[in-house]
Each structure stands twice: as structure tokens, then as C-alpha cells.
Enzyme design. Structure first.
Site, short mmCIF file in Angstrom:
data_model
loop_
_atom_site.label_atom_id
_atom_site.label_comp_id
_atom_site.label_asym_id
_atom_site.label_seq_id
_atom_site.Cartn_x
_atom_site.Cartn_y
_atom_site.Cartn_z
N CYS A 183 0.83 -1.20 0.00
CA CYS A 183 0.00 0.00 0.00
C CYS A 183 0.87 1.26 0.00
O CYS A 183 1.71 1.43 0.88
CB CYS A 183 -0.90 -0.01 1.24
SG CYS A 183 -1.77 1.54 1.52
N VAL A 223 -11.41 -0.82 6.54
CA VAL A 223 -10.25 -1.25 7.31
C VAL A 223 -9.02 -1.01 6.45
O VAL A 223 -8.79 -1.71 5.47
CB VAL A 223 -10.36 -2.74 7.71
CG1 VAL A 223 -9.08 -3.20 8.40
CG2 VAL A 223 -11.56 -2.94 8.62
N TYR A 267 -5.63 6.16 -8.67
CA TYR A 267 -6.83 5.42 -8.26
C TYR A 267 -8.07 5.96 -8.98
O TYR A 267 -8.97 5.20 -9.33
CB TYR A 267 -7.02 5.52 -6.74
CG TYR A 267 -6.06 4.66 -5.96
CD1 TYR A 267 -6.41 3.38 -5.56
CD2 TYR A 267 -4.78 5.12 -5.65
CE1 TYR A 267 -5.52 2.58 -4.85
CE2 TYR A 267 -3.89 4.33 -4.95
CZ TYR A 267 -4.26 3.06 -4.55
OH TYR A 267 -3.38 2.27 -3.86
N TRP A 295 -7.28 -7.06 5.46
CA TRP A 295 -5.87 -7.28 5.76
C TRP A 295 -5.73 -8.29 6.89
O TRP A 295 -6.46 -8.24 7.88
CB TRP A 295 -5.21 -5.97 6.18
CG TRP A 295 -5.21 -4.89 5.15
CD1 TRP A 295 -5.90 -3.71 5.19
CD2 TRP A 295 -4.46 -4.87 3.92
NE1 TRP A 295 -5.64 -2.96 4.07
CE2 TRP A 295 -4.76 -3.64 3.27
CE3 TRP A 295 -3.58 -5.75 3.30
CZ2 TRP A 295 -4.20 -3.28 2.05
CZ3 TRP A 295 -3.02 -5.40 2.08
CH2 TRP A 295 -3.33 -4.19 1.47
#
Length: 324
Positions: free
Chosen positions: A62, A129, A193, A95
Site C-alpha cells: 500500500c 479497514v 486510483y 488485511w
């Protein structure tokens, strides 16, 4: 410290499905990033800066989490703020902590899923999350999952334990850093994105145009200066670099950010290689994690989940920027 920390069961898309990001889409089809609910700050009260008190939960895949990893390393805070790395591939559970190359168990709390940290902080939590997460051992809760704040707090609140002479957010440059960061975030960091998750041709066209307009401007900016703000690395370089590192490997193809490659920009590509040679940048970059995460967990974009073999890029080639 949990001596024998448990781990999550293996990734299983058949049993758990795909993780769904709780994000919105505007009427024109443009992507809207979800909100980050926990926005505490390291300060003199509430969450004071203390060695050994805080723990980072990150993914090396990430870019938002990678910022915190780089800042922590540049500042020499590895023994001050500890860190756990999640599995780069996530199924519907989100995750998770598993044994694997470059990632492993949560040795602080013994969480199997990162969601457990969110639920421990807010019982019944039903939001997104995300990583990074800054966890407070003393109160047993999340301080922040708001990625811009975490790297700034690392840079400004832990000076007593940081490497001498390292200042990623110098007071005299903060106005310029903030303005540049806002532009880069909107059109580059989040811009890729907005290209990849656009749901209309119009939204994609707007995003890809803004992305490459900014990259063109940055190419010119870096023609006469080694780093974005001159001869010193700042928070602005950390924020831009995490997107450049992923550009040709993921964003160019997977997110259709394909007007030009990073390697087509002489100054940006040299700048990226220059930073890569610094261990805090290159040593924390895991292209295997990056590619397996993006290509393996976005089924709407890549339903086959096939991870491409390339591109073959020499990040260690001479960059020639030390003369600037």
C-alpha cells in the site's frame, strides 16, 4: 509481546469473497476515497510521544502505508515505533496476519485480522479497514488510520529519538510542502486510483489528463533541482515517491495510467532511481507484495488474478542526479 502469535487462515476467495472497499462513486462515475475514521494525533496530551509506546500496522503493497515505513526508516525510529506487516493479498476478511515472505504475525496483540484492531477501538466498527494504523499500547486502541497525519507526526513529534539532522517537515518549508503535497495527492497519489476505479469514460479522461499534466510539471521542476524542494529530502519526496515506485509495475497497466511510463520521463525516472538507492526507500520497497496485492485483489479490473511477470526495470542504473 505475544510469544506465539496466532495467524489467520490462508486466503480463500471462495469462502470469504473479495474485500469490498466502502467507497462512493459520484454521479459522473468518478472515484471517491472512503473516510478515515480515527484521526488522533501524537501530542503533549492524550497521545504523548514516547519510545516503545506506539506500533505501526502496515502493508508494503500500500502506498499510503509505505509513506510511514519510509519516514520511520529515514528518521531512524525503528526501535522507537515498532511495526508489523500484513499479508499483501486480502480476501473478504480484509488485511490479515500470516506467515510469508516479508510479512508475519502480529506479535503485539496477537490479532489475526487487522479488523480486530478496529473493533477493539470501536466495538461494532463497520467502516473501511485500511493501513497504515498507528496503535497505542497504553490505551489499547488505534490513534490514527489517517495516513497523512501519521507520517507528519513521525517527522515532527519524535525528534528526541530521531537521527540528528533529519527534518522531513522543516518549519520554513511547510507552506510550500503542504501546497505541493495537496497537488500531488489530488492528481497523482489519488489520481492513479481515480483512473483505475473510474466508472465512466468521462471520469477516467478527467483523471488521466490531470495525472499526466502534473507529472509533466514535476518533470520540469526536477530538471534543475535534485529533490522536490531543492537539495534536501522532505515529506513531499516521500509522498510522491511511493506512487512513482508503483507506476510502471502497476498503475501504467492495471489502472490504465498509460499515456507515458515513468521510464519515459528522464528527470522523474532519474529522481526515482536516486531515491531508490537510499535504504529507507529501496530497502522498504517490495515489488512482489505490490504486484500480488494489486493484481490479485481487484477482480473487477483483473478477474483472472494473474500477476504479470514484468516489467523488467533496472532500478539500480546510474541516475546522474548527484551533480544537481
Amino acid at each position: 509481546m505475544t510469544p506465539t502469535a496466532p495467524v489467520a487462515s490462508p486466503v480463500d476467495f471462495a469462502a470469504h469473497g473479495d474485500y469490498t472497499v466502502k467507497a462512493a462513486t459520484r454521479p459522473d462515475g468518478s472515484f471517491v476515497r472512503p473516510l478515515y475514521r480515527f484521526q488522533g494525533r501524537i501530542s503533549g496530551s492524550g497521545f504523548p510521544a514516547e519510545p516503545g509506546r506506539y506500533h505501526l500496522y502496515v502493508s508494503l503493497a500500500c502506498p499510503w502505508a509505505h509513506r510511514s515505513v519510509i519516514a520511520r526508516s529515514l528518521l531512524g525510529l525503528e526501535d522507537v515505533v515498532t511495526m508489523s506487516v500484513v499479508d499483501p493479498v486480502r480476501d473478504g476478511r480484509g488485511w490479515a496476519f500470516r506467515h510469508g515472505p516479508g510479512h508475519g504475525p502480529d506479535e503485539v496483540n496477537g490479532f489475526r485480522l487487522l479488523r480486530e484492531a478496529y473493533e477493539a477501538t470501536e466495538p461494532g466498527y463497520d467502516g473501511h479497514v485500511s493501513v497504515p494504523v498507528l496503535w497505542d499500547r497504553v490505551t489499547g486502541r488505534i490513534v490514527s488510520n489517517n495516513f497523512p497525519d501519521i507520517s507528519i507526526d513521525l517527522a515532527t513529534r519524535f525528534g528526541a529519538w530521531a537521527k540528528p539532522g533529519v527534518d522531513l517537515y522543516p518549519a520554513a518549508l511547510r507552506g510550500e510542502i503542504d501546497a505541493l503535497n495537496e497537488r500531488v495527492y489530488t492528481t497523482v497519489n489519488n489520481g492513479v486510483y481515480r483512473c483505475g476505479f473510474a466508472e465512466s469514460q468521462e471520469a477516467y479522461g478527467t483523471a488521466v489528463t490531470a495525472l499526466f499534466d502534473t507529472l509533466d510539471e514535476l518533470e520540469q521542476r526536477l530538471a534543475s533541482r535534485r529533490y522536490l524542494l531543492g537539495d534536501r529530502i522532505t515529506e513531499a519526496d516521500v509522498r510522491l515517491w511511493v506512487t512513482l515506485a508503483r507506476f510502471d509495475a502497476v498503475y501504467f497497466g492495471h489502472f490504465k495510467a498509460n499515456l507515458r511510463r515513468l521510464t519515459d520521463y528522464p528527470n522523474l525516472w532519474g529522481y526515482a532511481r536516486d531515491l531508490y538507492r537510499i535504504p529507507a526507500f529501496g530497502g522498504t520497497t517490495d515489488f512482489d507484495h505490490i504486484k500480488r496485492h494489486y493484481y490479485g485483489t481487484h477482480p473487477r479490473i483483473n478477474p483472472s488474478r494473474i500477476v504479470p511477470a514484468g516489467p523488467l526495470i533496472d532500478w539500480t542504473a546510474p541516475h546522474g542526479r548527484d551533480t544537481l
